[in-house]
Design a protein around this motif. Structure first.
Motif, PDB file in Angstrom:
ATOM      1  N   LYS A   1       5.234  74.111  76.857  1.00 58.84           N
ATOM      2  CA  LYS A   1       5.589  72.700  77.094  1.00 58.84           C
ATOM      3  C   LYS A   1       7.057  72.600  77.551  1.00 58.84           C
ATOM      4  N   ALA A   2       7.927  73.320  76.884  1.00 55.74           N
ATOM      5  CA  ALA A   2       9.355  73.275  77.236  1.00 55.74           C
ATOM      6  C   ALA A   2       9.577  73.837  78.638  1.00 55.74           C
ATOM      7  N   TYR A   3       8.855  74.913  78.950  1.00 52.57           N
ATOM      8  CA  TYR A   3       9.018  75.522  80.277  1.00 52.57           C
ATOM      9  C   TYR A   3       8.558  74.550  81.361  1.00 52.57           C
ATOM     10  N   LYS A   4       7.435  73.855  81.066  1.00 50.01           N
ATOM     11  CA  LYS A   4       6.933  72.888  82.058  1.00 50.01           C
ATOM     12  C   LYS A   4       7.930  71.750  82.265  1.00 50.01           C
ATOM     13  N   ALA A   5       8.618  71.391  81.199  1.00 53.27           N
ATOM     14  CA  ALA A   5       9.656  70.354  81.341  1.00 53.27           C
ATOM     15  C   ALA A   5      10.794  70.879  82.220  1.00 53.27           C
ATOM     16  N   MET A   6      11.099  72.159  82.077  1.00 55.36           N
ATOM     17  CA  MET A   6      12.140  72.738  82.944  1.00 55.36           C
ATOM     18  C   MET A   6      11.652  72.761  84.397  1.00 55.36           C
ATOM     19  N   GLU A   7      10.351  73.057  84.582  1.00 56.55           N
ATOM     20  CA  GLU A   7       9.796  73.035  85.951  1.00 56.55           C
ATOM     21  C   GLU A   7       9.985  71.651  86.570  1.00 56.55           C
ATOM     22  N   LYS A   8       9.725  70.620  85.750  1.00 59.97           N
ATOM     23  CA  LYS A   8       9.871  69.240  86.234  1.00 59.97           C
ATOM     24  C   LYS A   8      11.341  68.960  86.567  1.00 59.97           C
TER      25      LYS A   8
ATOM     26  N   ASN B   1       3.794  77.457  86.222  1.00 55.34           N
ATOM     27  CA  ASN B   1       3.707  77.426  87.690  1.00 55.34           C
ATOM     28  C   ASN B   1       4.835  78.180  88.375  1.00 55.34           C
ATOM     29  N   ILE B   2       6.055  78.021  87.867  1.00 58.78           N
ATOM     30  CA  ILE B   2       7.192  78.681  88.527  1.00 58.78           C
ATOM     31  C   ILE B   2       7.449  80.023  87.846  1.00 58.78           C
ATOM     32  N   THR B   3       7.412  81.098  88.621  1.00 59.13           N
ATOM     33  CA  THR B   3       7.748  82.413  88.048  1.00 59.13           C
ATOM     34  C   THR B   3       9.211  82.372  87.615  1.00 59.13           C
ATOM     35  N   PRO B   4       9.508  82.823  86.397  1.00 59.33           N
ATOM     36  CA  PRO B   4      10.909  82.826  85.974  1.00 59.33           C
ATOM     37  C   PRO B   4      11.761  83.591  86.995  1.00 59.33           C
ATOM     38  N   ALA B   5      12.987  83.119  87.178  1.00 59.08           N
ATOM     39  CA  ALA B   5      13.901  83.818  88.081  1.00 59.08           C
ATOM     40  C   ALA B   5      14.623  84.925  87.331  1.00 59.08           C
ATOM     41  N   LEU B   6      14.712  84.772  86.001  1.00 58.76           N
ATOM     42  CA  LEU B   6      15.524  85.686  85.199  1.00 58.76           C
ATOM     43  C   LEU B   6      14.891  85.884  83.821  1.00 58.76           C
ATOM     44  N   VAL B   7      14.973  87.103  83.314  1.00 56.16           N
ATOM     45  CA  VAL B   7      14.674  87.341  81.897  1.00 56.16           C
ATOM     46  C   VAL B   7      15.914  87.988  81.296  1.00 56.16           C
ATOM     47  N   GLN B   8      16.429  87.388  80.237  1.00 54.26           N
ATOM     48  CA  GLN B   8      17.636  87.902  79.574  1.00 54.26           C
ATOM     49  C   GLN B   8      17.221  88.521  78.240  1.00 54.26           C
ATOM     50  N   ASN B   9      17.409  89.840  78.117  1.00 52.73           N
ATOM     51  CA  ASN B   9      16.999  90.549  76.906  1.00 52.73           C
ATOM     52  C   ASN B   9      18.101  91.472  76.406  1.00 52.73           C
TER      53      ASN B   9
END
Ligand code: NAP
Length: 507
Positions: A354-361, A389-397
């Motif tokens: 849900k949070a990721y979709k809000a970021m997509e919006k 829907n949007i592939t993440p641009a970055l993964v920080q680990n």
């Protein structure tokens, strides 16, 4: 009914074993030994020569973490194992009996035939010719065998008892004429360490199509090894060492080195970010949880540097996932820098989709330019990505020489996602040991650089963006001087060898 079943099973075994005998009579023999890179397996390997085996094993050493091991005295199981290995980009190892099975050995009609005697004796352990030299490199082992009297041949027990499989995943499948896998897979569980994750086995008929095998592997969640692209290749592909930037899948450019602001508070944060910006740093990492977005924003606004030149990352914490739109607006307000270059979800948690979709919006609305994730590993990504829907641009680990994530990094990079490492210097409380590491210090000395610079450069050459944290202007400066030297392959290997799988924080 029970009798009828027994007759059917007997018939199936008879057909299978007769086939075994016939093929042997024509002189065909599956005699590969040692794990072979699957690219080499099109030509059948017939030598049991140890040196050859070791050479092949070494060649394949760094290319895959999946092994397909199979026993196929009749040739029925072999093509299916090859399909699996080809699809999974796995190494292939044939379990070959030290004393090959003759058609007489496999004659089920003779109660004292070798196969019958072995299957009757739970302690029988037929010896195997050759061995997998580098079992440690594999995290997943697909195990394929024919069904003999409803069970795996005892040579499979020999194989399982010959190695330490702890922590690995084993994926069994059998071939049979008509009988199912039955209890043959479950009966193998007790032969290995309890930490092994056993996938449910499956039965395939001889001649099964490749698509059926690959479809089943997909269903079981066994993903092909991410490929042979190394961090170096990934870095060369997307890192521009001249411009010191990487182009993200969102189309935006992000600097290769930045400043992390975890634990930098109040005026210390403002002055650290200001010092960094003065020294040419253009990437700043903050987060809601660091309680310093306002200070980061102030330093950015007061820097006199045009907004478009600076790249600011912030993160939503899981306790904000319930009301993500509100949380995004709070971050925009606190930072007060027109837009956010990159927003990440700080950790997996309830409502993360849900949070990721809000970021997509928010991307659509122009509030955020790129989005990504933090503390997502292979399994988490496999589950998460199909839902967004949007592939993440970055993964920080977390990534540093004592915790390298060598399996995870290429997996993420092969998805077209840039990897960024947190705690590049080990994190506060751990830096002294890492910076004092003899191997790293010796490499640093050879280049006239500091240990910190060597570690940061090692990251860059693996295709990992770095965000060291510092409030010390001299360190901040040092951490920008990463582009006037290069680590050799041998030096990279030496640092790779320091991996201890030692996480320095819980997430
Ligand atoms: P770090 O960068 O591994 O280490 C920071 C420590 O290293 C500080 O004590 C710093 O001391 C010292 N240091 C920095 N440069 C140095 C140099 N050239 N020589 C000697 N010492 C040096 O740890 P971190 O700052 O905690 O992590 C980096 C960033 O990653 C964080 O700031 C944060 O932005 C991010 N992070 C993200 C997550 C996540 O879950 N996504 C988790 C943790 C961190 P001085 O101040 O004296 O220079």
């Amino acid at each position: 009914m029970k009798r009828l079943c027994s007759i059917i099973i007997l018939f199936a075994v008879l057909v299978g074993m007769t086939a075994c005998g016939n093929k042997n009579q024509t002189g065909q023999r599956d005699a590969s030994s040692g794990a072979t890179s699957n690219k080499e397996t099109n030509s059948s390997v017939t030598s049991n020569d140890e040196a050859d085996t070791m050479k092949r094993n070494n060649q394949s050493k760094e290319t895959t973490n999946i092994l397909v091991a199979y026993f196929s005295c009749t040739g029925t199981t072999k093509p299916l194992a090859e399909y699996a290995a080809g699809y999974l980009n796995a190494d292939l190892y044939e379990i070959v009996a030290e004393t090959p099975y003759t058609s007489e050995d496999l004659d089920y009609n003779k109660s004292n035939s070798r196969a019958n005697k072995e299957q009757d004796d739970a302690n029988a352990r037929p010896a195997i010719s050759g061995k997998v030299e580098n079992m440690d490199q594999y995290t997943t082992v697909v195990l394929a065998y024919p069904i003999w009297w409803g069970q795996a041949p005892r040579i499979i027990s020999t194989f399982l008892e010959s190695y330490d499989f702890s922590g690995k995943t084993i994926v069994p499948f059998c071939t049979s004429h008509s009988s199912g896998i039955g209890s043959s897979d479950k009966n193998l569980h007790s032969l290995v360490d309890g930490s092994v994750e056993w996938k449910d086995g499956n039965r395939f008929a001889g001649g099964t199509m490749e698509s059926e095998i690959t479809g089943w592997l997909d269903e079981m969640g066994i993903q092909p090894f991410a490929g042979e692209s190394t961090g170096k290749e990934a870095a060369e592909r997307v890192f521009d060492f001249e411009k010191k930037t990487v182009t993200l899948n969102s189309g935006y450019e992000m600097p290769l080195n930045g400043l992390g602001t975890y634990s930098l508070e109040d005026e210390t944060c403002v002055s650290s970010v200001s010092e960094a910006l003065k020294r040419g740093v253009r990437l700043i990492d903050t987060a809601y949880m660091y309680h310093n977005e306002e200070e980061v924003g102030r330093a950015v606004r007061d820097s006199g540097i045009s907004r478009g030149e600076i790249f600011v990352i912030t993160k939503l914490y899981p306790n904000q996932f319930e009301e993500p739109e509100k949380a995004i607006d709070v971050a925009l307000e606190k930072l007060d820098i027109e837009y956010i270059d990159m927003m990440l979800l700080h950790h997996p948690g309830t409502n993360d989709v849900k949070a990721y979709k809000a970021m997509e919006k928010a991307v659509d609305e122009g509030k955020i330019r790129s989005i990504g994730l933090s503390n997502w590993y292979v399994e988490e990504l496999e589950e998460f990505l199909p839902q967004v829907n949007i592939t993440p641009a970055l993964v920080q680990n977390e990534i540093h020489p004592y915790y390298q994530e060598n399996d995870v990094i290429p997996y993420i990079q092969n998805l077209g996602i840039v990897v960024q490492g947190w705690y590049p210097l080990g994190g506060r409380g751990h830096t002294a040991e890492l910076l004092g590491d003899e191997t790293i210090a010796a490499i640093a000395k050879a280049h006239g650089k500091s240990s910190a610079q060597v570690i940061l450069r090692w990251n860059l050459q693996k295709g990992v963006v770095v965000i060291p944290g510092s409030s010390n202007p001299a360190h901040i400066q040092e951490n920008t001087e990463l582009y006037d030297f290069e680590l050799t392959d041998e030096e990279m290997e030496k640092i790779n060898a320091l991996d201890r799988n030692e996480k320095h924080d819980w997430y």
